[in-house]
Design an enzyme around this catalytic site. Structure first.
Site, PDB file in Angstrom:
ATOM      1  N   CYS A  87      -2.368  -7.374 -15.300  1.00  0.00           N
ATOM      2  CA  CYS A  87      -3.200  -6.963 -14.170  1.00  0.00           C
ATOM      3  C   CYS A  87      -2.418  -6.970 -12.857  1.00  0.00           C
ATOM      4  O   CYS A  87      -3.004  -6.837 -11.788  1.00  0.00           O
ATOM      5  CB  CYS A  87      -4.445  -7.840 -14.046  1.00  0.00           C
ATOM      6  SG  CYS A  87      -4.102  -9.587 -13.784  1.00  0.00           S
TER       7      CYS A  87
ATOM      8  N   GLU B  35       0.842 -16.597 -14.712  1.00  0.00           N
ATOM      9  CA  GLU B  35       1.574 -16.303 -13.474  1.00  0.00           C
ATOM     10  C   GLU B  35       2.747 -17.255 -13.291  1.00  0.00           C
ATOM     11  O   GLU B  35       3.541 -17.086 -12.364  1.00  0.00           O
ATOM     12  CB  GLU B  35       0.638 -16.464 -12.274  1.00  0.00           C
ATOM     13  CG  GLU B  35      -0.621 -15.622 -12.347  1.00  0.00           C
ATOM     14  CD  GLU B  35      -1.673 -16.111 -11.378  1.00  0.00           C
ATOM     15  OE1 GLU B  35      -1.823 -15.463 -10.324  1.00  0.00           O
ATOM     16  OE2 GLU B  35      -2.338 -17.113 -11.657  1.00  0.00           O
TER      17      GLU B  35
ATOM     18  N   HIS C  40       0.832  -1.218   0.000  1.00  0.00           N
ATOM     19  CA  HIS C  40       0.000   0.000   0.000  1.00  0.00           C
ATOM     20  C   HIS C  40       0.860   1.259   0.000  1.00  0.00           C
ATOM     21  O   HIS C  40       0.456   2.291  -0.544  1.00  0.00           O
ATOM     22  CB  HIS C  40      -0.920   0.009   1.229  1.00  0.00           C
ATOM     23  CG  HIS C  40      -2.207  -0.699   1.007  1.00  0.00           C
ATOM     24  ND1 HIS C  40      -3.099  -0.324   0.027  1.00  0.00           N
ATOM     25  CD2 HIS C  40      -2.752  -1.769   1.618  1.00  0.00           C
ATOM     26  CE1 HIS C  40      -4.144  -1.121   0.070  1.00  0.00           C
ATOM     27  NE2 HIS C  40      -3.967  -2.008   1.009  1.00  0.00           N
TER      28      HIS C  40
ATOM     29  N   ASP D 259       2.843 -12.428  -9.200  1.00  0.00           N
ATOM     30  CA  ASP D 259       3.184 -13.846  -9.034  1.00  0.00           C
ATOM     31  C   ASP D 259       4.171 -14.314 -10.095  1.00  0.00           C
ATOM     32  O   ASP D 259       5.025 -15.163  -9.817  1.00  0.00           O
ATOM     33  CB  ASP D 259       1.926 -14.711  -9.078  1.00  0.00           C
ATOM     34  CG  ASP D 259       1.327 -14.919  -7.695  1.00  0.00           C
ATOM     35  OD1 ASP D 259       2.080 -14.886  -6.706  1.00  0.00           O
ATOM     36  OD2 ASP D 259       0.107 -15.119  -7.595  1.00  0.00           O
TER      37      ASP D 259
END
Length: 543
Positions: A478, A407, A187, A431
């Site tokens: 993404c 991934e 974050h 990932d």
């Protein structure tokens, strides 16, 4: 690096220098003694303290906007969650623990379960521990840990920053953010970019650095001791033009700009930010607190709430990314020595196809209810055979478009063949980096290996872009790599056709794409692919 210079992972661009303000370390373990004289009365202190903490965060959220407000509201809801208070109360009553110690132990139980889950859920561990520390401070009657009041513009230095701390930052007072831990998907990284604050994370040795002032370069990841008497240098961040809402390069080549969502609040934030659709809808929120598998009707209603803001727009729904590494009781997972490499994602469906089929039924119903243009993709696909198996089940459920996430390096190497059996692919760079470099994305000590500017990762993305061009099918990104406005140009140059990210980055990425032609993006991509490390890659892509 010299003793006066350190390096970390650059996560938010810009340069600044000025006096250091250190964020207080998290609270230590509260004592388990003395036992309370009246356990019932001691236990009764916990719920009111939780309500005070939640109320404080909610009040802070009232003056915040966008992603910051969402984070503060989410943290407040976590503080008010009766499950945490109830478990702590039981520890007081059954084990004779002081309230503060009981909260600590209860919270650690939740944190350990989330850490074991890996991926997106493991990123919530910091939230749980933040709530834990705030609640313990309230019970002990001491000041909560976190960012102190800033009297003047300063460089914030911390071991790590809790999401709620980051959300409450004043960009006028914070010159830059530097943390010893954290990573590119934290974050701290997401909100620093949204606020335009230069930031470098995973700076090993930072807290041992004796410095009254620091110069921070959010483009290169360099942190240097500065002269405390030197004038403060406020953040200098490249200003981008306004975005018109259509994802495209300056010469009109389309690169769609989507949002990543995992709840109705996320969906509203992405829509408000101007997302052209959703590139990743994480469906795990529907399952996490469920002792039993949610009903088809329950799932349908939950998904509809997320899809509704995107009526008439494309939404890519990811099927359940769970398994032995996710604490979902109804799946009856067996213990595994290495869950990150075990039965997770689509692999669960090979043994329990009925769970996937019921989810697909719910997704198809939610698509009809919401009017969104829904596609479905599977996580953790490794082979062409797996992709074809999934696509057949999606189409049997009446959903027109089936895709898979890339991934796993094996899937990137077989992207051309996978695109022959599905309608699109989407790259989960978080990932993909983790598996390519054998580096846990939650571990600060190896965060530099998970830097999305790693040339090895970008070369895999080129294989995927080339496969998309050869087959004429879409290939998006993404992962958090899509949220970097400068890297977005490189990704477009590599042949990726859409970028999906958290809401705060949407406008900046859209504006960045509009600032360069496709030929310029391709030239940047070529230059970056010729480099040998992330710093050189960033330098090659610098304006």
């Amino acid at each position: 690096m010299s003793e006066s210079s350190l390096s970390g992972v650059a996560v938010s661009p810009g340069r600044a220098s000025g006096p250091v303000v250190r964020v207080a370390e998290p609270l230590g373990e509260p004592a388990a003694t003395p036992a309370p004289a009246d356990p019932a009365a001691e236990a009764a202190r916990i719920a009111p303290a939780a309500a005070i903490v939640a109320g404080r965060l909610e009040k802070q959220a009232e003056t915040a906007t966008g992603e910051a407000a969402t984070i503060l509201i989410t943290t407040a809801a976590m503080a008010a969650d009766p499950a945490l208070a109830s478990q702590a109360e039981q520890l007081v009553k059954t084990q004779g623990l002081p309230a503060a110690r009981a909260v600590y132990q209860a919270a650690e139980g939740f944190a350990e379960a989330l850490a074991a889950a890996g991926g997106y859920m493991a990123e919530r561990v910091r939230d749980v521990r933040d709530v834990r520390d705030r609640l313990i401070a309230e019970l002990l009657g001491i000041a909560p840990p976190g960012v102190p009041e800033l009297a003047s513009p300063s460089v914030l230095v911390a071991r790590d920053l809790a999401p709620a701390d980051t959300a409450g930052l004043d960009p006028a007072k914070v010159l830059a953010l530097v943390t010893e831990e954290g990573g590119p998907t934290s974050h701290t990284a997401i909100l620093a970019r949204a606020l335009g604050i230069p930031a470098v994370v995973a700076v090993r040795g930072l807290l041992a650095l004796d410095a009254q002032a620091l110069a921070v370069d959010g483009d290169t990841g360099t942190v240097e001791v500065a002269d405390p008497a030197a004038p403060v240098v406020t953040a200098t961040v490249a200003q981008l033009a306004e975005w018109n809402g259509t994802g495209a390069t300056a010469d009109g080549h389309r690169v769609k700009v989507y949002g990543n969502v995992g709840s109705p609040a996320d969906a509203r934030a992405a829509a408000d930010a101007g997302a052209e659709g959703v590139g990743l809808f994480r469906t795990e929120f529907c399952y996490l607190d469920a002792a039993d598998e949610p009903s088809v009707a329950g799932q349908r209603a939950a998904y509809t709430a997320v899809l509704s803001p995107f009526r008439g727009k494309p939404v890519i729904v990811r099927t359940l990314d769970a398994g032995a590494d996710k604490p979902l009781a109804f799946l009856s997972p067996e213990a595994e020595p290495n869950p990150a490499l075990g039965v997770r994602g689509l692999r669960v469906a090979f043994d329990r196809p009925e769970v996937l089929d019921r989810q697909l039924e719910a997704i198809a119903g939610a698509a009809a209810d919401s009017g969104a243009e829904v596609s479905v993709m599977a996580p953790m696909v490794a082979t062409v055979e797996e992709a074809a198996w999934f696509a057949a089940r999606v189409r049997a459920a009446g959903i027109a478009r089936a895709g898979v996430m890339i991934e796993i390096p094996a899937a990137a190497l077989s992207a051309r063949e996978i695109l022959d059996v599905v309608d699109f692919v989407s790259v989960g760079t978080n990932d993909l980096a983790q598996y390519t470099f054998a580096a846990d994305r939650q571990l600060g000590a190896v965060a530099q290996l998970n830097d999305p500017w790693q040339p090895g990762l970008l070369r895999l993305l080129k294989l995927i872009g080339d496969a998309a061009k050869a087959t004429g099918k879409p290939a998006g990104v993404c992962g958090e790599a899509a949220a970097d406005p400068r890297l977005a140009l490189v990704l477009a140059g590599l042949g990726l056709t859409s970028l999906s990210m958290n809401a705060p980055a949407i406008r900046a990425v859209g504006a960045s794409l509009a600032s360069a032609t496709l030929a310029e993006c391709e030239a940047l991509a070529t230059a970056v692919l010729e480099t040998s490390d992330p710093a050189a890659a960033r330098a090659a892509a610098r304006p």
